[in-house]
Design an enzyme around this catalytic site. Sequence first.
Site: not given
Ligand SMILES: Cc1cc2nc3c(=O)[nH]c(=O)nc-3n(C[C@H](O)[C@H](O)[C@H](O)COP(=O)(O)OP(=O)(O)OC[C@H]3O[C@@H](n4cnc5c(N)ncnc54)[C@H](O)[C@@H]3O)c2cc1C
Length: 406
Positions: A138-139, A141, A256, A385-387
């Site tokens: 899944q591409g 992020s 999902e 994420s939780n948030e």
């Molecule tokens: C084990 C694992 C597997 C994954 N597999 C895939 C995959 O196969 N394909 C893919 O595309 N992605 C994948 N991901 C990515 C995942 O979808 C992202 O990590 C997730 O969407 C969070 O994005 P980020 O890591 O860029 O964090 P960010 O979006 O940068 O967030 C950083 C922090 O800020 C908080 N935050 C962000 N926005 C807000 C808001 N508006 N209000 C309050 N808090 C906020 C978040 O909760 C987090 O704590 C995977 C992630 C993990 C951990």
Amino acid sequence: MIQTPEPASGTTSRQDEEFRAEVRDWLAQALNGQFRELRGLGGPGREHEAFEERLEWDRALAAAGLTCLGWPKEWGGRDATLAQQVIFHEEYAKADAPSRVSHLGEELLGPTVLAFGTEEQKRRFLPGIRNVTELWCQGYSEPGAGSDLAAVSTSAYLDGDEWSITGQKVWTSLAHLADWCFVVARTEKGSSRHHGLSYLLVPMNQPGVEVRPIIQLTGTAEFNEVYFDNARTAADLVVGAPGDGWKVAMGTLTFERGISTVGQQIRYARELADLEDVARKNGTLENAVVADRFDKAWVGLRVLRAHVLRTLESGHDGATVDARTAAGSASVTKLLWANWHRDLGELAMDVLGAPGLIADAPGDDLNAWQRLFLFTRADTIYGGSNEVQRNIISERVLGLPREARP
Ligand SMILES: Cc1cc2nc3c(=O)[nH]c(=O)nc-3n(C[C@H](O)[C@H](O)[C@H](O)COP(=O)(O)OP(=O)(O)OC[C@H]3O[C@@H](n4cnc5c(N)ncnc54)[C@H](O)[C@@H]3O)c2cc1C
């Protein structure tokens, strides 16, 4: 004493019970025969375990007609009812069958192609998913687009009869093993946010695609950075209309973690029961605070189960209720399981005490509890994420004031 939750209610028609017997017998035979070494292998944090053998397992399941159960018969499924799909996941988890290697294709891309794809795309891709001859990743992020997926900057343009794709994806689970990637890319120059995106199907095995593993806390690399540098895919491998990819990408997310969460809870119940054994043997269960946390975990699992079954039974997966209610239910489910599992990892470390700090598995590797503790930190991030889940519940469902946008 912790017990595995009983089967879902409403699953007792004769056909359902025959189906249960078929699944149970097949799993018992396979897991006591050729695949006996695979019990319990794989899963989040342990995807590196016996990959080739689990691939063979998935193909054996396919040959037995036990993949893609809910798909229409004409595409190799069984038109299985919701109750039958629940039965399958329950029996699968109870048998301690290995984690599937083809779940991203079966649970995400397949349903997306069924819902939004052309007949030609269905013919081209569904058999490979159904028979586990092609694996997907899944591409979505990117370094600047995670929670805020609409900030995607990977771009693509039509160059003759092919798309040319350039950009970087990150956290791409199992990209190092995948044959194909479903990529959200910006195809309309100058567009912003959720406008002008397209949902492209891109072959991974080509010079324009580079996969770089990311080592996790657990020491293994289940996800990756994926670099597209003038990567190519055929012009017709866009799902939905070009520029309308946001709708398709959101559609994928609704698939999902649907019915498979029912089996997930049986696995959680087993983990909880195993941890209780450890706590009983090392005496920590005699500590009232620890015992109380076990009780809470048991109750939490029942709440999760009741919520998921109610959600599935009432069509809150998006089939019959409005999008707002469906989004709220999905977010509650995600919060419940992610936090429950993370808390179990923390409980495991407290039960193990100081010995839990030493990597004592063969080859100085992490043991299963340490792996669980470390990987479950990710449970509260991936899939939203939780948030982000709390924002959805508060803003979209409860109608509370929206947070300030940048
Ligand atoms: C084990 C694992 C597997 C994954 N597999 C895939 C995959 O196969 N394909 C893919 O595309 N992605 C994948 N991901 C990515 C995942 O979808 C992202 O990590 C997730 O969407 C969070 O994005 P980020 O890591 O860029 O964090 P960010 O979006 O940068 O967030 C950083 C922090 O800020 C908080 N935050 C962000 N926005 C807000 C808001 N508006 N209000 C309050 N808090 C906020 C978040 O909760 C987090 O704590 C995977 C992630 C993990 C951990």
